[in-house]
Design a protein around this motif. Structure first.
Motif, PDB file in Angstrom:
ATOM      1  N   VAL A 156      -7.520  20.906 135.584  1.00 56.93           N
ATOM      2  CA  VAL A 156      -8.534  20.329 134.712  1.00 56.93           C
ATOM      3  C   VAL A 156      -8.173  20.634 133.259  1.00 56.93           C
ATOM      4  O   VAL A 156      -7.881  21.776 132.900  1.00 56.93           O
ATOM      5  CB  VAL A 156      -9.935  20.893 135.031  1.00 56.93           C
ATOM      6  CG1 VAL A 156     -10.980  20.337 134.057  1.00 56.93           C
ATOM      7  CG2 VAL A 156     -10.330  20.560 136.470  1.00 56.93           C
ATOM      8  N   TYR A 175      -7.137  11.321 136.996  1.00 55.46           N
ATOM      9  CA  TYR A 175      -8.512  10.930 136.688  1.00 55.46           C
ATOM     10  C   TYR A 175      -8.779  11.199 135.204  1.00 55.46           C
ATOM     11  O   TYR A 175      -8.311  12.188 134.658  1.00 55.46           O
ATOM     12  CB  TYR A 175      -9.533  11.772 137.471  1.00 55.46           C
ATOM     13  CG  TYR A 175      -9.474  11.690 138.968  1.00 55.46           C
ATOM     14  CD1 TYR A 175     -10.271  10.782 139.673  1.00 55.46           C
ATOM     15  CD2 TYR A 175      -8.672  12.568 139.694  1.00 55.46           C
ATOM     16  CE1 TYR A 175     -10.252  10.747 141.061  1.00 55.46           C
ATOM     17  CE2 TYR A 175      -8.643  12.536 141.076  1.00 55.46           C
ATOM     18  CZ  TYR A 175      -9.431  11.624 141.762  1.00 55.46           C
ATOM     19  OH  TYR A 175      -9.415  11.598 143.132  1.00 55.46           O
ATOM     20  N   HIS A 176      -9.583  10.342 134.601  1.00 51.90           N
ATOM     21  CA  HIS A 176     -10.051  10.606 133.247  1.00 51.90           C
ATOM     22  C   HIS A 176     -11.563  10.431 133.228  1.00 51.90           C
ATOM     23  O   HIS A 176     -12.077   9.341 133.472  1.00 51.90           O
ATOM     24  CB  HIS A 176      -9.401   9.666 132.228  1.00 51.90           C
ATOM     25  CG  HIS A 176      -9.668  10.087 130.821  1.00 51.90           C
ATOM     26  ND1 HIS A 176      -8.674  10.378 129.925  1.00 51.90           N
ATOM     27  CD2 HIS A 176     -10.828  10.312 130.147  1.00 51.90           C
ATOM     28  CE1 HIS A 176      -9.210  10.755 128.770  1.00 51.90           C
ATOM     29  NE2 HIS A 176     -10.520  10.707 128.890  1.00 51.90           N
ATOM     30  N   PRO A 232      -4.568   6.325 135.136  1.00 51.21           N
ATOM     31  CA  PRO A 232      -5.671   7.109 135.693  1.00 51.21           C
ATOM     32  C   PRO A 232      -6.791   6.242 136.239  1.00 51.21           C
ATOM     33  O   PRO A 232      -6.905   5.057 135.901  1.00 51.21           O
ATOM     34  CB  PRO A 232      -6.165   7.897 134.476  1.00 51.21           C
ATOM     35  CG  PRO A 232      -5.948   6.939 133.339  1.00 51.21           C
ATOM     36  CD  PRO A 232      -4.677   6.184 133.674  1.00 51.21           C
ATOM     37  N   LEU A 280     -17.751  15.246 136.554  1.00 56.83           N
ATOM     38  CA  LEU A 280     -16.722  15.906 137.366  1.00 56.83           C
ATOM     39  C   LEU A 280     -17.357  16.873 138.352  1.00 56.83           C
ATOM     40  O   LEU A 280     -16.977  16.919 139.530  1.00 56.83           O
ATOM     41  CB  LEU A 280     -15.744  16.644 136.457  1.00 56.83           C
ATOM     42  CG  LEU A 280     -14.671  17.481 137.148  1.00 56.83           C
ATOM     43  CD1 LEU A 280     -13.828  16.642 138.101  1.00 56.83           C
ATOM     44  CD2 LEU A 280     -13.783  18.181 136.116  1.00 56.83           C
ATOM     45  N   ILE A 308     -12.932  14.282 144.743  1.00 58.77           N
ATOM     46  CA  ILE A 308     -11.747  14.491 143.916  1.00 58.77           C
ATOM     47  C   ILE A 308     -10.581  14.852 144.825  1.00 58.77           C
ATOM     48  O   ILE A 308     -10.659  15.811 145.599  1.00 58.77           O
ATOM     49  CB  ILE A 308     -11.970  15.616 142.876  1.00 58.77           C
ATOM     50  CG1 ILE A 308     -13.182  15.300 141.991  1.00 58.77           C
ATOM     51  CG2 ILE A 308     -10.711  15.823 142.029  1.00 58.77           C
ATOM     52  CD1 ILE A 308     -13.037  14.051 141.163  1.00 58.77           C
ATOM     53  N   THR A 350      -4.409  17.125 142.055  1.00 59.25           N
ATOM     54  CA  THR A 350      -4.431  16.062 141.040  1.00 59.25           C
ATOM     55  C   THR A 350      -4.690  16.672 139.669  1.00 59.25           C
ATOM     56  O   THR A 350      -5.042  17.850 139.545  1.00 59.25           O
ATOM     57  CB  THR A 350      -5.510  15.007 141.349  1.00 59.25           C
ATOM     58  OG1 THR A 350      -6.761  15.663 141.605  1.00 59.25           O
ATOM     59  CG2 THR A 350      -5.124  14.170 142.552  1.00 59.25           C
ATOM     60  N   VAL A 369      -6.897  16.204 136.152  1.00 62.96           N
ATOM     61  CA  VAL A 369      -8.122  15.618 135.619  1.00 62.96           C
ATOM     62  C   VAL A 369      -8.225  15.932 134.133  1.00 62.96           C
ATOM     63  O   VAL A 369      -8.049  17.082 133.726  1.00 62.96           O
ATOM     64  CB  VAL A 369      -9.369  16.186 136.335  1.00 62.96           C
ATOM     65  CG1 VAL A 369     -10.645  15.686 135.667  1.00 62.96           C
ATOM     66  CG2 VAL A 369      -9.356  15.841 137.805  1.00 62.96           C
ATOM     67  N   CYS A 395     -10.989  15.612 130.981  1.00 61.82           N
ATOM     68  CA  CYS A 395     -12.354  15.321 130.554  1.00 61.82           C
ATOM     69  C   CYS A 395     -12.364  15.197 129.037  1.00 61.82           C
ATOM     70  O   CYS A 395     -11.931  16.118 128.332  1.00 61.82           O
ATOM     71  CB  CYS A 395     -13.316  16.435 130.944  1.00 61.82           C
ATOM     72  SG  CYS A 395     -13.621  16.604 132.710  1.00 61.82           S
TER      73      CYS A 395
END
Length: 355
Positions: free
Chosen positions: A52, A186-187, A217, A302, A311, A315, A317, A319
């Motif tokens: 993260v 992911y965003h 993403p 999240l 999730i 991965t 991520v 934020c």
């Protein structure tokens, strides 16, 4: 090399030609590893191993991501001979517009909803010399005034309907790809007027198509439950949330945001004010990062998806934290305990500290 702002760094990818930049050296904000936050969310555990990171846009010159778009919008406006700019705002846009207009030597007019703007943001618009009008109603009412004025007078609208704004905001995606050497998986980000999710998606696609980054993403946008028109599928006449920056009932970039969601295989969902405040506090206490409440919608989203097991393991991520916490100190004071009062005595202080 010295950082000279977005236009200097990305001129060949921005619609500015050879125009002199109107800049306060915005951009180049940190991408902060957040392992303690990941652990608190249950994402750092064996098997999941989710990385993260926090894109901390609160370290832009006026304290929010709006500076990216305002730099480009003002640069283009000056090149086209503009003498005045106007915007509707719940706070951050007004601060950025006023500051960059002052930098450019332009008149700035800011229309805000009466009583619905954090004082930290209003103070910025005022000190930078903008003419500020407070209207009865919400952001959407303020924006109707802006649109009407722009139809009748020669002023440039610098809300996110201005395509140059989104061009500037896309550069945050460039910076993330340059740090990671790829796009994240992911965003997560807050969604208010919906320009930012659209701009990030534009930036990710552009870098990917140019061969500068691998992958794309999933764009994960989160509105406040009381101001969630995209989630509900219709405008919200009276949006309500303590996260004033995303208190918008009819987003200008609605369709663009839906396209970003659908093309990326992402989501646009809602989080409650309680969930936003919990994430707001967790972010500050676990990682030492102070962001305004609206920023915490990304972390709240999240957290919600992590709790629901949505999730994927192993991965990355990112934020986005859209604005600095000092934009809205009243909420920080409201959710934190008051200082312990003790007399000026070491022994009593030790007792109060539990030492």
């Amino acid at each position: 090399m010295a950082w000279n702002g977005l236009v200097d760094r990305y001129r060949d990818r921005l619609p500015v030609g050879d125009a002199p930049a109107v800049t306060l050296l915005e951009g180049n904000t940190p991408l902060i590893e957040a392992p303690r936050l990941a652990t608190a969310l249950g994402l750092g555990e064996d098997g999941l191993d989710v990385r993260v990171l926090l894109k901390y846009e609160g370290l832009n010159p006026t304290g929010s991501f709006k500076d990216r778009g305002m730099c480009v919008a003002m640069t283009v406006a000056v090149a086209r001979g503009a003498t005045a700019v106007i915007c509707a705002s719940t706070g951050n846009t007004s601060a950025a517009a006023a500051a960059y207009a002052a930098r450019a030597g332009l008149r700035a007019f800011v229309i805000v909803p009466e009583g619905n703007i954090a004082l930290g943001k209003l103070s910025q618009a005022v000190i930078h010399g903008a003419t500020v009008l407070a209207v009865d109603g919400n952001f959407d009412d303020a924006y109707r005034v802006v649109s009407g004025v722009a139809e009748l007078r020669d002023v440039t609208v610098v809300n996110s309907i201005n395509p140059d704004r989104l061009q500037g905001q896309k550069t945050a995606a460039f910076e993330i790809c340059e740090v990671l050497d790829a796009a994240p998986d992911y965003h997560f980000l807050p969604v208010g007027n919906a320009g930012n999710i659209s701009a990030y998606w534009m930036g990710y696609r552009e870098y990917n198509e140019a061969g500068f980054s691998a992958g794309l993403p999933r764009m994960m946008g989160f509105q406040a439950a009381g101001a969630a028109p995209i989630v509900e599928g219709h405008p919200v006449a009276d949006p309500s949330t303590l996260a004033s920056a995303i208190r918008i009932g009819n987003p200008v970039s609605w369709k663009k945001a839906e396209a970003a969601r659908d093309e990326s295989g992402g989501v646009i969902e809602a989080v409650t004010d309680d969930e936003i405040l919990e994430a707001y506090s967790l972010l500050a206490s676990s990682e030492g990062v102070f962001a305004e409440p609206a920023s915490a919608a990304s972390v709240a989203g999240l957290r919600k998806l992590a709790q629901e097991g949505r999730i994927d393991e192993k991965t990355t991520v990112v934020c986005t934290l859209t604005g600095h916490g000092l934009k809205d100190p009243d909420n920080a004071i409201a959710v934190c305990p008051a200082p312990l009062r003790v007399s000026a005595d070491v022994d009593k202080a030790l007792v109060a500290m539990g030492l």
